[in-house]
Design an enzyme around this catalytic site. Structure first.
Site, short mmCIF file in Angstrom:
data_model
loop_
_atom_site.label_atom_id
_atom_site.label_comp_id
_atom_site.label_asym_id
_atom_site.label_seq_id
_atom_site.Cartn_x
_atom_site.Cartn_y
_atom_site.Cartn_z
N SER A 96 0.80 -1.22 0.00
CA SER A 96 0.00 0.00 0.00
C SER A 96 0.84 1.28 0.00
CB SER A 96 -0.96 -0.04 1.20
OG SER A 96 -1.87 1.00 1.11
N ASP A 235 -2.14 6.37 -3.43
CA ASP A 235 -1.04 5.68 -2.76
C ASP A 235 -0.48 4.62 -3.71
OD1 ASP A 235 -3.19 3.95 -2.67
OD2 ASP A 235 -2.74 3.17 -0.69
N ASP A 237 -0.71 1.40 -4.14
CA ASP A 237 -1.53 0.34 -4.75
C ASP A 237 -2.88 0.87 -5.26
OD1 ASP A 237 -2.47 0.71 -2.13
OD2 ASP A 237 -3.29 -1.31 -2.05
N ASP A 239 -5.64 2.21 -3.80
CA ASP A 239 -6.96 2.13 -3.17
C ASP A 239 -7.32 3.41 -2.42
OD1 ASP A 239 -5.19 1.71 -1.11
OD2 ASP A 239 -6.23 -0.04 -0.27
#
Ligand code: MG
Length: 451
Positions: A96, A235, A237, A239
């Protein structure tokens, strides 16, 4: 050692997270799935991603699962694909917003919702007991490569919005996985798109993958200098979404959440947020005739409550926003595009839309507290903290201790799930600093008693 934390497995690669651990996670998931089914596997661009991916896939194949490999895709693309391709589970290989030396593993259910803590505990127990069930060689299946996942996700986002007058948008993807989603969605919707850090690179050379005031200076400057309507940052990743207004100012996270929540609300709608979110969300949703239900901190709790309450929307101030009409995973590109739709529909500047949201002084802080002191301290605080305040209305123990006053001011004290800290949030119409000081003082006094 406990493998699963508040967001799946997450650790420094080659220290706590090795290829052996990843292989065990694959074996365990395959055993949990009763040695059958189709598992979608994708990863963010971290340099350790391929190593972890191969180890997990080997474990899954060994237990009789079939694997559909997605390659480098955003976390919401993985969750969406698990539903879209009718998978029995999804796997994200990502850390993340953590720095590049980290990586992690997170699992997804067939309905695109993250694995719950109960499910993760079962996976963890299989690993602990080494009770893996490998299949006979005749039942070992193979890996297929899926190439259409980004397109399917992009189409679903486009179908969920309507933009008549395209805006000028600057997008900063942190060199992360959303680079192959957000710019393409907005271009297909006709927007003028300027990209920053939107070529995938697992070293994250453009900026650290956490979108916050320290890391988004370039985005703020470019939005202003290019005369753009809005800046969108993700961010690593993809999400999460954080936004910058047309003046080049970072929009307050709670207010961004309130704006979207209010727009998603119609009369009697239910909106989900966590217990650490500003009351500006409740007020903005109430104005539209809706109601807010609060959960523990963490996107899986938000998704579960959306399902259980038939909510129209759910989100957290971190920028994790869930739109259940598309799927049950926080979706950064979708959140950014929904904001563009809102600005377009309102025919106002983003800064004007944000100004209309009520705002109360809010203080967030933390004090150091060893993990072994946390539960004793929380027990003491349950007794002591309410005694320190007049005008107490009620105590909420959904996650930590939340004291709610008669005028709706509130104080939240909760132990960090991942670090040796106790976190404090205070929001009050007046005397926020005073309330914060009393809370801090009470924590410090009681922390001494736990020694
Ligand atoms: Mg993330």
């Amino acid at each position: 050692m406990k493998l699963f934390g508040t967001s799946g497995i997450r650790a420094i690669v080659q220290e706590e997270l090795t290829s052996e651990i990843a292989h065990l996670a694959g074996l365990s998931l395959g055993t949990y799935l009763n040695n059958q089914g189709k598992v979608l596997v994708g990863r963010d661009p971290r340099t350790s991603g391929e190593m972890i991916e191969h180890a997990i896939i080997s474990g899954l194949l060994s237990t009789g699962c079939e694997v559909l490999k997605l390659g480098i895709v955003s976390t919401p693309t993985i969750a969406f694909s698990t539903k879209y391709y009718k998978g029995d589970a999804g796997v994200s290989i990502t850390a993340s917003h953590n720095p590049p030396e980290y990586n992690g593993i997170k699992f997804w259910q067939p309905n695109s919702m993250a694995y719950t803590p109960d499910m993760e505990e079962k996976i963890e127990n299989i690993i602990k007991k080494r009770s893996f069930r490998r299949v006979d060689w005749t039942r070992i299946k193979g890996v297929s490569r899926v190439y259409g996942a980004n397109d399917a996700h992009i189409s679903a986002i486009i179908d969920s919005v309507k933009i008549d007058n395209p805006l000028k948008v600057v997008i900063d993807c942190a060199n992360g996985a959303a680079s192959s989603v957000t710019p393409y969605v907005l271009r297909r919707l006709g927007c003028g798109v300027i990209t920053l850090n939107s070529q995938v690179d697992g070293h994250f050379p453009g900026r650290p993958p956490e979108p916050c005031s320290d890391t988004l200076n370039d985005l703020c400057k470019v939005v202003k200098s290019m005369g753009a309507d809005v800046g969108i940052a993700h961010d690593g990743d993809g999400d999460r979404t954080v936004v910058v207004d047309e003046e080049g100012s970072l929009v307050d996270f709670d207010k961004f959440l309130a704006l979207i929540a209010g727009e998603m609300t119609v009369k009697d709608s239910i909106v989900i947020t966590n217990i650490d979110t500003s009351i500006c969300v409740d007020e903005y949703v109430a104005k539209e005739g809706g109601k807010v239900i609060r959960t523990k901190v963490g996107d899986v709790h938000i998704a579960e409550a959306i399902m259980n309450n038939g909510a129209v929307f759910g989100g957290e101030p971190s920028g994790s926003l869930i739109f259940p009409d598309v799927h049950l995973c926080p979706d950064g590109p979708l959140a950014g595009v929904k904001l563009v739709e809102i600005i377009n529909k309102s025919e106002e500047n983003l800064s004007h839309l944000i100004e209309k949201i009520p705002s109360y002084p809010l203080e967030r802080g933390k004090i150091r507290c060893r993990n072994d002191q946390k539960s004793v301290l929380m027990d003491l605080l349950k007794e002591e903290l309410p005694k320190r305040f007049e005008n107490l209305d009620h105590l909420d123990e959904t996650d930590g201790i939340r004291i709610v006053m008669k005028d709706n001011s509130w104080i939240l004290v909760r132990p960090s799930g991942t670090e040796p800290y106790m976190r404090i949030t205070v929001e009050a119409k007046e005397d926020v600093k005073y309330l914060y000081e009393i809370t801090l003082e009470t924590l410090e006094e009681n922390l001494e008693k736990t020694e």
